[in-house]
Design a protein around this motif. Structure first.
Motif, short mmCIF file in Angstrom:
data_model
loop_
_atom_site.label_atom_id
_atom_site.label_comp_id
_atom_site.label_asym_id
_atom_site.label_seq_id
_atom_site.Cartn_x
_atom_site.Cartn_y
_atom_site.Cartn_z
N ARG A 168 0.93 -1.16 0.01
CA ARG A 168 0.05 0.06 0.04
C ARG A 168 0.82 1.31 -0.08
N LEU A 169 1.86 1.12 0.80
CA LEU A 169 2.83 2.58 0.92
C LEU A 169 3.40 2.79 -0.27
N THR A 170 4.13 1.69 -0.93
CA THR A 170 4.74 1.70 -2.18
C THR A 170 4.07 1.40 -3.63
N ALA A 171 2.80 1.21 -3.54
CA ALA A 171 1.92 1.16 -4.65
C ALA A 171 2.70 -0.14 -5.49
N LYS A 172 3.16 -1.08 -4.78
CA LYS A 172 3.84 -2.23 -5.71
C LYS A 172 2.64 -3.29 -5.63
N PRO A 173 2.44 -3.89 -6.88
CA PRO A 173 1.98 -5.24 -7.04
C PRO A 173 2.28 -6.27 -5.81
N LEU A 174 1.35 -6.87 -5.38
CA LEU A 174 1.42 -7.92 -4.29
C LEU A 174 0.96 -9.35 -4.58
N ARG A 175 1.94 -10.24 -4.67
CA ARG A 175 1.29 -11.69 -4.84
C ARG A 175 1.63 -12.68 -3.62
N PHE A 176 0.34 -13.30 -3.19
CA PHE A 176 0.48 -14.03 -2.10
C PHE A 176 0.98 -15.53 -2.68
N CYS A 177 1.71 -16.39 -2.01
CA CYS A 177 2.10 -17.77 -2.39
C CYS A 177 1.46 -18.81 -1.37
N VAL A 178 0.95 -19.87 -1.42
CA VAL A 178 0.70 -20.85 -0.74
C VAL A 178 1.80 -22.16 -1.36
N VAL A 179 2.64 -22.74 -0.60
CA VAL A 179 3.47 -23.81 -0.98
C VAL A 179 2.76 -25.00 -0.52
N ALA A 199 -5.55 -8.06 2.56
CA ALA A 199 -4.73 -6.99 1.82
C ALA A 199 -5.51 -5.90 1.06
N LYS A 200 -6.78 -6.30 0.65
CA LYS A 200 -7.60 -5.50 0.11
C LYS A 200 -8.22 -4.50 1.04
N GLY A 201 -8.40 -5.07 2.40
CA GLY A 201 -8.83 -4.26 3.38
C GLY A 201 -8.04 -3.48 3.90
N CYS A 202 -6.61 -3.32 3.63
CA CYS A 202 -5.55 -2.54 3.94
C CYS A 202 -5.64 -1.47 2.76
N GLY A 203 -6.08 -1.58 1.69
CA GLY A 203 -6.26 -0.63 0.71
C GLY A 203 -5.19 -1.17 -0.37
N VAL A 204 -4.83 -2.12 -0.58
CA VAL A 204 -4.05 -2.85 -1.77
C VAL A 204 -4.80 -2.96 -3.01
N ALA A 205 -4.72 -2.23 -4.09
CA ALA A 205 -5.39 -2.68 -5.13
C ALA A 205 -4.92 -3.78 -6.02
N ASP A 206 -3.88 -3.85 -6.34
CA ASP A 206 -2.98 -4.58 -7.23
C ASP A 206 -2.61 -6.00 -6.40
N VAL A 207 -3.52 -6.95 -6.17
CA VAL A 207 -3.06 -8.17 -5.33
C VAL A 207 -3.77 -9.50 -5.85
N ASP A 208 -3.05 -10.70 -5.74
CA ASP A 208 -3.58 -12.05 -6.15
C ASP A 208 -2.81 -12.95 -5.59
N GLY A 209 -3.02 -14.35 -5.93
CA GLY A 209 -2.49 -15.44 -5.14
C GLY A 209 -2.22 -16.43 -5.88
N ILE A 210 -1.21 -17.44 -5.67
CA ILE A 210 -0.93 -18.43 -6.73
C ILE A 210 -0.62 -19.73 -5.69
N GLU A 211 -0.95 -20.91 -6.02
CA GLU A 211 -0.13 -21.95 -5.30
C GLU A 211 0.96 -22.50 -5.86
N LEU A 212 1.88 -22.93 -5.23
CA LEU A 212 3.39 -23.50 -5.66
C LEU A 212 3.05 -25.05 -5.05
N ILE A 213 3.49 -25.87 -5.89
CA ILE A 213 3.63 -27.39 -5.54
C ILE A 213 4.99 -27.88 -5.32
N ALA A 214 5.61 -28.22 -4.20
CA ALA A 214 7.07 -28.42 -4.01
C ALA A 214 7.16 -29.11 -2.69
#
Length: 139
Positions: A27-38, A69-84
């Motif tokens: 939110r502070l840097t206006a960077k995109p954010l991606r969450f991952c679940v391994v 994240a959206k509740g904190c005001g982050v606009a560009d956010v998504d998530g992905i699953e990693l299998i390892a």
């Protein structure tokens, strides 16, 4: 250099500390954010590979992080699953492959002498990542 943040999470309280810090930073840097679940892969070789979590559980963990994240005001956010089989190397490899310039992650609530040491996944990531790693400790 791209400007985006990767935040591994497993839905635990200590990983949610990392989620909160990643959301604040995004939110502070206006960077995109991606969450991952391994999703840890078990078995294989002579039997089937079995993932630790079901697809529904993975989606629930990611939805929780994205919603926070959206509740904190982050606009560009998504998530992905990693299998390892090993989460640390999987996180580092994915961050490198996708050009993330920051990894933000939580580490467990430790007491006494253990508080001086990072968790094994956080330690593996911090020790081998090509980019900056922010480790948020649960209090």
């Amino acid at each position: 250099m791209s400007a985006k943040i990767l935040c591994p999470t497993d839905g635990t309280d200590h990983s949610m500390v990392g989620v909160a810090k990643a959301a604040e930073l995004a939110r502070l840097t206006a960077k995109p954010l991606r969450f991952c679940v391994v999703n840890i892969a078990h078995g294989g070789v002579k039997g089937p590979t079995i993932s630790h979590w079901t697809p529904e559980q993975v989606r629930e963990i990611l939805d929780l992080a994205v919603t926070k994240a959206k509740g904190c005001g982050v606009a560009d956010v998504d998530g992905i699953e990693l299998i390892a089989r090993e989460p640390g190397p999987a996180i580092v490899a994915y961050a490198d492959q996708e050009g993330f310039d920051q990894i933000v992650m939580g580490t467990g609530d430790k007491h006494g002498i253990k508080r001086l040491v990072l968790g094994s996944v956080a330690s593996a990531v911090a020790g081998s990542a090509h980019c900056s790693v922010l480790v948020a400790r649960a209090s």
